[in-house]
Design a protein around this motif. Structure first.
Motif, PDB file in Angstrom:
ATOM      1  N   LEU A  19      24.732  36.358  20.131  1.00 50.38           N
ATOM      2  CA  LEU A  19      24.268  35.937  21.457  1.00 50.38           C
ATOM      3  C   LEU A  19      22.865  36.464  21.745  1.00 50.38           C
ATOM      4  O   LEU A  19      21.973  35.707  22.121  1.00 50.38           O
ATOM      5  N   PHE A  20      22.663  37.776  21.554  1.00 47.92           N
ATOM      6  CA  PHE A  20      21.361  38.367  21.856  1.00 47.92           C
ATOM      7  C   PHE A  20      20.277  37.913  20.886  1.00 47.92           C
ATOM      8  O   PHE A  20      19.116  37.794  21.277  1.00 47.92           O
ATOM      9  N   GLY A  22      20.078  34.900  19.596  1.00 51.89           N
ATOM     10  CA  GLY A  22      19.701  33.580  20.101  1.00 51.89           C
ATOM     11  C   GLY A  22      18.946  33.645  21.416  1.00 51.89           C
ATOM     12  O   GLY A  22      17.966  32.936  21.619  1.00 51.89           O
ATOM     13  N   LEU A  23      19.389  34.518  22.307  1.00 51.70           N
ATOM     14  CA  LEU A  23      18.788  34.625  23.636  1.00 51.70           C
ATOM     15  C   LEU A  23      17.451  35.347  23.617  1.00 51.70           C
ATOM     16  O   LEU A  23      16.495  34.925  24.278  1.00 51.70           O
ATOM     17  N   LEU A  24      17.358  36.444  22.862  1.00 51.35           N
ATOM     18  CA  LEU A  24      16.191  37.321  22.911  1.00 51.35           C
ATOM     19  C   LEU A  24      15.372  37.318  21.636  1.00 51.35           C
ATOM     20  O   LEU A  24      14.382  38.045  21.557  1.00 51.35           O
ATOM     21  N   ASP A  25      15.791  36.536  20.657  1.00 51.34           N
ATOM     22  CA  ASP A  25      15.164  36.572  19.339  1.00 51.34           C
ATOM     23  C   ASP A  25      15.127  38.016  18.837  1.00 51.34           C
ATOM     24  O   ASP A  25      14.086  38.556  18.468  1.00 51.34           O
TER      25      ASP A  25
END
Length: 128
Positions: A19-20, A22-25
């Motif tokens: 998740l992180f 994808g969200l935060l690269d």
């Protein structure tokens, strides 16, 4: 001192890492099993990490999740001298979780300050 990482207690480190990322690269920089936990460090652009903590056995993180649920567990600050940072905290009357540095994840020396003395925040000193 400088920001090093925020520790996040979770029941599924792999899922939260995806998740992180994808969200935060924020790609995985390091993974290990340590002290009854799966530990995953995600590297943040600009410096610092998210440290994901998933219990693999009973222990402090398992107890935390049972008591508080998933979320931010601690904030870590990098120092060149954990012992000196502990001495400074002790001189200020701050309650210590660790009287002396101890081995931490990624081979670092660490020590924690009790949240009752730090505004409700569990603070970790980490020496690289």
């Amino acid at each position: 001192m400088r920001f090093d990482h925020v520790g996040v207690a979770t029941r599924d480190a792999a899922d939260l890492a995806d998740l992180f990322d994808g969200l935060l690269d924020a790609p995985v920089a390091h993974e290990e099993t340590f002290d009854g936990m799966a530990v995953v460090f995600l590297e943040l652009d600009g410096g610092g990490y998210f440290e994901l903590l998933e219990p693999t056995a009973g222990g402090a993180i398992a107890d935390y999740l049972d008591r508080e649920g998933p979320g931010i567990h601690h904030v870590a600050l990098a120092t060149d001298d954990v012992s000196g940072a502990l001495d400074r905290a002790r001189d200020l009357g701050i309650d210590l979780v660790d009287e002396e540095p101890r081995p931490g994840a990624w081979g670092h020396e660490v020590a924690f300050l009790h949240p009752r003395s730090t505004g409700g925040v569990l603070v970790e000193f980490v020496e690289h």
